[in-house]
Design an enzyme around this catalytic site. Structure first.
Site, short mmCIF file in Angstrom:
data_model
loop_
_atom_site.label_atom_id
_atom_site.label_comp_id
_atom_site.label_asym_id
_atom_site.label_seq_id
_atom_site.Cartn_x
_atom_site.Cartn_y
_atom_site.Cartn_z
CE LYS A 294 -31.74 -48.29 58.85
NZ LYS A 294 -31.13 -47.53 57.91
CE1 TYR B 44 -34.00 -48.54 53.57
CE2 TYR B 44 -32.71 -50.70 53.64
CZ TYR B 44 -33.20 -49.37 54.14
OH TYR B 44 -32.96 -48.95 55.87
CG ASN C 216 -29.08 -44.77 59.15
OD1 ASN C 216 -29.47 -45.85 59.26
ND2 ASN C 216 -29.41 -43.83 58.50
CG HIS D 12 -37.03 -47.91 57.93
ND1 HIS D 12 -36.72 -46.89 56.69
CD2 HIS D 12 -38.53 -48.16 58.28
CE1 HIS D 12 -37.85 -47.10 56.09
NE2 HIS D 12 -38.65 -47.43 56.80
CD GLU E 69 -41.40 -47.94 54.61
OE1 GLU E 69 -41.29 -47.92 55.87
OE2 GLU E 69 -40.76 -47.65 53.63
N1 UDP Z 1 -27.91 -45.07 52.91
C1 UDP Z 1 -26.62 -45.45 52.75
N2 UDP Z 1 -25.78 -44.37 52.04
C2 UDP Z 1 -26.40 -43.63 51.47
C3 UDP Z 1 -27.86 -43.27 51.63
C4 UDP Z 1 -28.31 -44.19 52.33
O1 UDP Z 1 -26.03 -46.56 53.11
O2 UDP Z 1 -25.71 -42.62 50.77
C5 UDP Z 1 -28.73 -46.28 53.67
C6 UDP Z 1 -28.90 -45.77 54.90
O3 UDP Z 1 -28.76 -46.90 56.03
C7 UDP Z 1 -30.23 -44.89 54.86
C8 UDP Z 1 -31.13 -46.30 54.14
O4 UDP Z 1 -29.94 -46.48 53.10
O5 UDP Z 1 -30.87 -45.05 56.17
C9 UDP Z 1 -32.24 -45.51 53.49
O6 UDP Z 1 -31.88 -44.33 52.69
P1 UDP Z 1 -32.86 -43.36 52.80
O7 UDP Z 1 -32.37 -42.37 51.51
O8 UDP Z 1 -34.19 -43.69 52.46
O9 UDP Z 1 -32.87 -42.70 54.24
P2 UDP Z 1 -33.73 -42.69 55.44
O10 UDP Z 1 -35.09 -42.70 55.13
O11 UDP Z 1 -33.12 -44.06 56.30
O12 UDP Z 1 -33.21 -41.56 56.31
MG MG Z 2 -35.94 -43.57 53.57
#
Ligand code: UDP
Ligand code: MG
Length: 153
Positions: free
Chosen positions: A9, A49, A112, A115, A126
């Site tokens: 990212k 997303y 974070n 991905h 994806e």
């Molecule tokens: N995200 C965010 N706030 C939240 C949850 C998710 O900004 O409360 C963002 C974060 O960058 C995350 C991405 O959205 O990595 C995708 O969310 P997901 O729940 O799919 O988490 P991941 O699979 O990345 O752990």
């Molecule tokens: Mg996810």
């Protein structure tokens, strides 16, 4: 062999953590079978997303994912979806266990670093979203027999 999608990212690019994450992937014995830099836009993020489009933080997420280019990688290995999710750690960097990528490099629930696809089914979707077929490479790493037992490959 199984494949998964990794996105480095903008938080990884801007903080110069690309090499660090790639190093972990290589050291683990995961094969890189596709890798390119690209600029994301809202359209592709609405697909990628789609489970978050209605959430209040979605515009902020789009902003954070488009502020600079990203690097997308297709990773290959046995059970690599689960293995790379484990290496990535919990979504929120403050909760991610030390030793994971997010646990070691992130203090944020949004910024974070990486991905990682969350299931074999989603990984396939994806990878097709971010790579054209001729951008993916089928090859057998020479050290494969030192990465796995004969009956694992
Ligand atoms: N995200 C965010 N706030 C939240 C949850 C998710 O900004 O409360 C963002 C974060 O960058 C995350 C991405 O959205 O990595 C995708 O969310 P997901 O729940 O799919 O988490 P991941 O699979 O990345 O752990
Ligand atoms: Mg996810």
């Amino acid at each position: 062999m199984e494949r998964t999608l990794c996105i480095l990212k903008p938080s990884a690019i801007e903080r110069s953590l690309v090499g660090e994450v790639v190093k972990r992937i290589e050291q683990k014995g995961i094969t890189i079978c596709g890798m390119k830099m690209m600029q994301l836009d809202e359209k592709i993020l609405r697909e990628h997303y789609s489970h978050l489009v209605e959430r209040p933080f979605f515009p902020m997420l789009v902003e954070s994912m488009t502020i600079s280019p990203v690097i997308v990688m297709c990773l290959e290995g046995k059970d690599v979806v689960e293995v790379f999710r484990g290496m990535t750690g919990a979504t929120n960097g403050r909760k991610a266990v030390p030793g994971t990528i997010r646990g070691d490099f992130s203090m944020s629930g949004q910024q974070n670093i990486v991905h990682a696809s969350d299931s074999v089914e989603n990984a396939e979707i994806e990878i097709a979203r971010f790579f054209k077929p001729d951008e993916l490479f089928d090859y057998t790493p020479g050290m494969l027999k030192f990465l796995y037992a004969e009956d694992e490959i």
